[in-house]
Write a protein that holds these residues in place. Structure first.
Motif, PDB file in Angstrom:
ATOM      1  N   ARG A  39     -11.333 -46.242 -76.091  1.00 29.98           N
ATOM      2  CA  ARG A  39     -11.827 -45.001 -76.695  1.00 29.98           C
ATOM      3  C   ARG A  39     -12.847 -45.286 -77.778  1.00 29.98           C
ATOM      4  O   ARG A  39     -13.910 -44.680 -77.838  1.00 29.98           O
ATOM      5  CB  ARG A  39     -10.667 -44.250 -77.372  1.00 29.98           C
ATOM      6  CG  ARG A  39      -9.736 -43.573 -76.433  1.00 29.98           C
ATOM      7  CD  ARG A  39      -8.733 -42.802 -77.247  1.00 29.98           C
ATOM      8  NE  ARG A  39      -7.664 -42.343 -76.422  1.00 29.98           N
ATOM      9  CZ  ARG A  39      -6.389 -42.675 -76.585  1.00 29.98           C
ATOM     10  NH1 ARG A  39      -6.037 -43.472 -77.570  1.00 29.98           N
ATOM     11  NH2 ARG A  39      -5.477 -42.208 -75.782  1.00 29.98           N
ATOM     12  N   GLY A  50      -9.231 -34.547 -80.514  1.00 29.12           N
ATOM     13  CA  GLY A  50      -8.443 -35.578 -79.839  1.00 29.12           C
ATOM     14  C   GLY A  50      -8.709 -36.934 -80.461  1.00 29.12           C
ATOM     15  O   GLY A  50      -9.544 -37.071 -81.360  1.00 29.12           O
ATOM     16  N   SER A  51      -8.028 -37.949 -79.933  1.00 28.82           N
ATOM     17  CA  SER A  51      -8.114 -39.266 -80.573  1.00 28.82           C
ATOM     18  C   SER A  51      -9.493 -39.901 -80.417  1.00 28.82           C
ATOM     19  O   SER A  51      -9.967 -40.597 -81.312  1.00 28.82           O
ATOM     20  CB  SER A  51      -7.025 -40.188 -80.017  1.00 28.82           C
ATOM     21  OG  SER A  51      -7.131 -40.243 -78.616  1.00 28.82           O
ATOM     22  N   THR A  52     -10.169 -39.650 -79.277  1.00 30.21           N
ATOM     23  CA  THR A  52     -11.505 -40.241 -79.086  1.00 30.21           C
ATOM     24  C   THR A  52     -12.509 -39.559 -80.014  1.00 30.21           C
ATOM     25  O   THR A  52     -13.335 -40.229 -80.646  1.00 30.21           O
ATOM     26  CB  THR A  52     -11.954 -40.111 -77.617  1.00 30.21           C
ATOM     27  OG1 THR A  52     -10.825 -40.380 -76.782  1.00 30.21           O
ATOM     28  CG2 THR A  52     -13.055 -41.083 -77.295  1.00 30.21           C
ATOM     29  N   ASP A  79     -17.313 -34.790 -77.066  1.00 28.97           N
ATOM     30  CA  ASP A  79     -15.887 -34.443 -77.031  1.00 28.97           C
ATOM     31  C   ASP A  79     -15.154 -35.440 -76.137  1.00 28.97           C
ATOM     32  O   ASP A  79     -15.783 -36.145 -75.331  1.00 28.97           O
ATOM     33  CB  ASP A  79     -15.738 -33.010 -76.478  1.00 28.97           C
ATOM     34  CG  ASP A  79     -14.429 -32.357 -76.886  1.00 28.97           C
ATOM     35  OD1 ASP A  79     -13.503 -33.067 -77.321  1.00 28.97           O
ATOM     36  OD2 ASP A  79     -14.330 -31.128 -76.751  1.00 28.97           O
ATOM     37  N   LYS A 117      -9.669 -30.350 -69.698  1.00 30.23           N
ATOM     38  CA  LYS A 117      -9.510 -30.553 -71.128  1.00 30.23           C
ATOM     39  C   LYS A 117      -8.404 -29.653 -71.657  1.00 30.23           C
ATOM     40  O   LYS A 117      -7.962 -28.736 -70.989  1.00 30.23           O
ATOM     41  CB  LYS A 117     -10.819 -30.220 -71.859  1.00 30.23           C
ATOM     42  CG  LYS A 117     -11.868 -31.301 -71.669  1.00 30.23           C
ATOM     43  CD  LYS A 117     -13.124 -31.069 -72.499  1.00 30.23           C
ATOM     44  CE  LYS A 117     -12.904 -30.793 -73.941  1.00 30.23           C
ATOM     45  NZ  LYS A 117     -12.161 -31.829 -74.653  1.00 30.23           N
ATOM     46  N   GLY A 169      -5.643 -31.132 -73.459  1.00 32.42           N
ATOM     47  CA  GLY A 169      -4.435 -31.916 -73.757  1.00 32.42           C
ATOM     48  C   GLY A 169      -4.082 -31.834 -75.239  1.00 32.42           C
ATOM     49  O   GLY A 169      -2.910 -31.866 -75.610  1.00 32.42           O
ATOM     50  N   ALA A 217      -6.937 -27.651 -77.811  1.00 35.19           N
ATOM     51  CA  ALA A 217      -8.109 -27.021 -78.441  1.00 35.19           C
ATOM     52  C   ALA A 217      -9.115 -26.514 -77.411  1.00 35.19           C
ATOM     53  O   ALA A 217     -10.284 -26.309 -77.736  1.00 35.19           O
ATOM     54  CB  ALA A 217      -8.774 -28.011 -79.390  1.00 35.19           C
ATOM     55  N   GLU A 252     -13.150 -25.589 -77.841  1.00 35.13           N
ATOM     56  CA  GLU A 252     -13.976 -26.634 -77.205  1.00 35.13           C
ATOM     57  C   GLU A 252     -14.928 -26.018 -76.168  1.00 35.13           C
ATOM     58  O   GLU A 252     -16.086 -26.404 -76.066  1.00 35.13           O
ATOM     59  CB  GLU A 252     -13.084 -27.677 -76.529  1.00 35.13           C
ATOM     60  CG  GLU A 252     -12.364 -28.564 -77.541  1.00 35.13           C
ATOM     61  CD  GLU A 252     -11.326 -29.480 -76.906  1.00 35.13           C
ATOM     62  OE1 GLU A 252     -11.027 -30.505 -77.514  1.00 35.13           O
ATOM     63  OE2 GLU A 252     -10.819 -29.172 -75.810  1.00 35.13           O
ATOM     64  N   LYS A 289      -9.901 -42.172 -67.579  1.00 33.13           N
ATOM     65  CA  LYS A 289      -9.985 -40.708 -67.407  1.00 33.13           C
ATOM     66  C   LYS A 289     -10.816 -40.316 -66.178  1.00 33.13           C
ATOM     67  O   LYS A 289     -10.885 -39.150 -65.827  1.00 33.13           O
ATOM     68  CB  LYS A 289     -10.598 -40.059 -68.655  1.00 33.13           C
ATOM     69  CG  LYS A 289      -9.902 -40.368 -69.970  1.00 33.13           C
ATOM     70  CD  LYS A 289      -8.572 -39.682 -70.075  1.00 33.13           C
ATOM     71  CE  LYS A 289      -7.869 -39.912 -71.388  1.00 33.13           C
ATOM     72  NZ  LYS A 289      -8.283 -39.093 -72.473  1.00 33.13           N
TER      73      LYS A 289
HETATM   74  C1  5RP Z   1      -8.214 -31.586 -76.781  1.00 32.50           C
HETATM   75  C2  5RP Z   1      -8.880 -32.268 -75.658  1.00 32.50           C
HETATM   76  C3  5RP Z   1      -9.114 -33.736 -75.809  1.00 32.50           C
HETATM   77  O1  5RP Z   1     -10.485 -33.962 -75.821  1.00 32.50           O
HETATM   78  C4  5RP Z   1      -8.470 -34.458 -74.680  1.00 32.50           C
HETATM   79  O2  5RP Z   1      -7.089 -34.152 -74.703  1.00 32.50           O
HETATM   80  C5  5RP Z   1      -8.668 -35.974 -74.774  1.00 32.50           C
HETATM   81  O3  5RP Z   1      -7.985 -36.479 -75.874  1.00 32.50           O
HETATM   82  P1  5RP Z   1      -7.960 -38.028 -76.231  1.00 32.50           P
HETATM   83  O4  5RP Z   1      -9.323 -38.389 -76.704  1.00 32.50           O
HETATM   84  O5  5RP Z   1      -6.927 -38.118 -77.325  1.00 32.50           O
HETATM   85  O6  5RP Z   1      -7.557 -38.777 -75.004  1.00 32.50           O
HETATM   86  O7  5RP Z   1      -9.262 -31.706 -74.670  1.00 32.50           O
HETATM   87  O8  5RP Z   1      -7.960 -30.246 -76.481  1.00 32.50           O
END
Ligand code: 5RP
Length: 240
Positions: free
Chosen positions: A12, A34-36, A89, A102, A104, A107, A111, A129
């Motif tokens: 990520r 999200g984390s990324t 994103d 999207k 997860g 949001a 988004e 992914k």
């Molecule tokens: C949040 C999202 C995130 O972008 C998606 O879940 C990916 O998250 P991560 O970067 O933690 O894998 O859609 O609503």
């Protein structure tokens, strides 16, 4: 942190780091959730890019706003900025046509509004992914709280009547209560295994009374930047 989680982290953050090259002077940029996206926000702050390039940022969630502001970034309202050059994103899945699942992180509504206000949407993600067909990741659907169970019934009926098979569904929870989005709605996650026609499914779901928005992003994303744990970057355009 286990080895797998650490690998995910590295893949990520390498994608996030690479995506900094898309910034240009005075750009208006949407920051994902999200984390990324968080790894990206940290890189932006660490390099003082907002001041260096005179960037305007809009956020896609309270979570991202909180992090960005805690790191000294200034976040503007989308209603004031109206139009964005770029949104960066994360994503839960993407296919070869750059259709996405999207939401997860809960949001998806903000988004999608932010992505729809931008000239270009790029997703940054671990290579894991990338999928042949969307649908292994359960599809988040944001629904109005009022009468939520009747909305689920209408969704079930829609899938039954259109031959869309789902394996299971579950209401998103947090601390043993239904998860509530930034906009005050619930989320239901539907597991399909395989989504054959993302565009048709997105349109059909969004017609259902009680549905606010679903996590299928069709025709919004123009590039996916992926990283691996070894820092190998691959950039996917539509139908690469
Ligand atoms: C949040 C999202 C995130 O972008 C998606 O879940 C990916 O998250 P991560 O970067 O933690 O894998 O859609 O609503």
């Amino acid at each position: 942190m286990g080895i797998q989680a650490k690998d995910q982290d590295l893949s990520r953050s390498s994608a996030a780091l690479y995506s900094l090259k898309y910034f240009e002077n005075k750009m208006k940029v949407g920051l994902g959730t999200g984390s990324t996206a968080e790894a990206l926000v940290r890189e932006i702050a660490a390099r003082n890019l907002q001041n260096e390039l005179d960037l305007t940022f809009v956020s896609t969630s309270t979570r991202t706003t909180k992090l960005a502001e805690s790191l000294g970034l200034s976040i503007s309202e989308l209603s004031d900025v109206k139009y964005l050059d770029l949104v960066l994103d994360g994503t839960d899945e993407f296919d070869s046509e750059l259709n996405l699942i999207k939401g997860g992180g809960g949001a998806l509504l903000q988004e999608k509004i932010v992505a729809s206000s931008a000239d270009s949407m790029k997703v940054i993600a671990s290579i894991s992914k990338k999928v042949d067909d969307l649908g292994k990741f359960p599809l988040p659907i944001e629904i109005i709280c009022f009468g939520w169970a009747s909305t689920l019934q209408r969704l079930d009926n829609l899938f039954a009547s259109s031959g869309v098979i789902f394996n299971s569904k579950s209401m998103r929870t947090e601390n043993n209560k239904f998860f509530v989005t930034d906009e005050g709605h619930f989320i239901v996650d539907y597991s399909f295994e395989k989504i054959h026609d993302p565009s048709a499914l997105e349109q059909a779901i969004n017609q259902i009374v009680g549905v606010v928005e679903c996590g299928l992003f069709v025709g919004l994303c123009d590039q996916a930047v992926t990283g691996t744990r070894d820092g190998i970057i691959e950039v996917f355009d539509c139908n690469d």
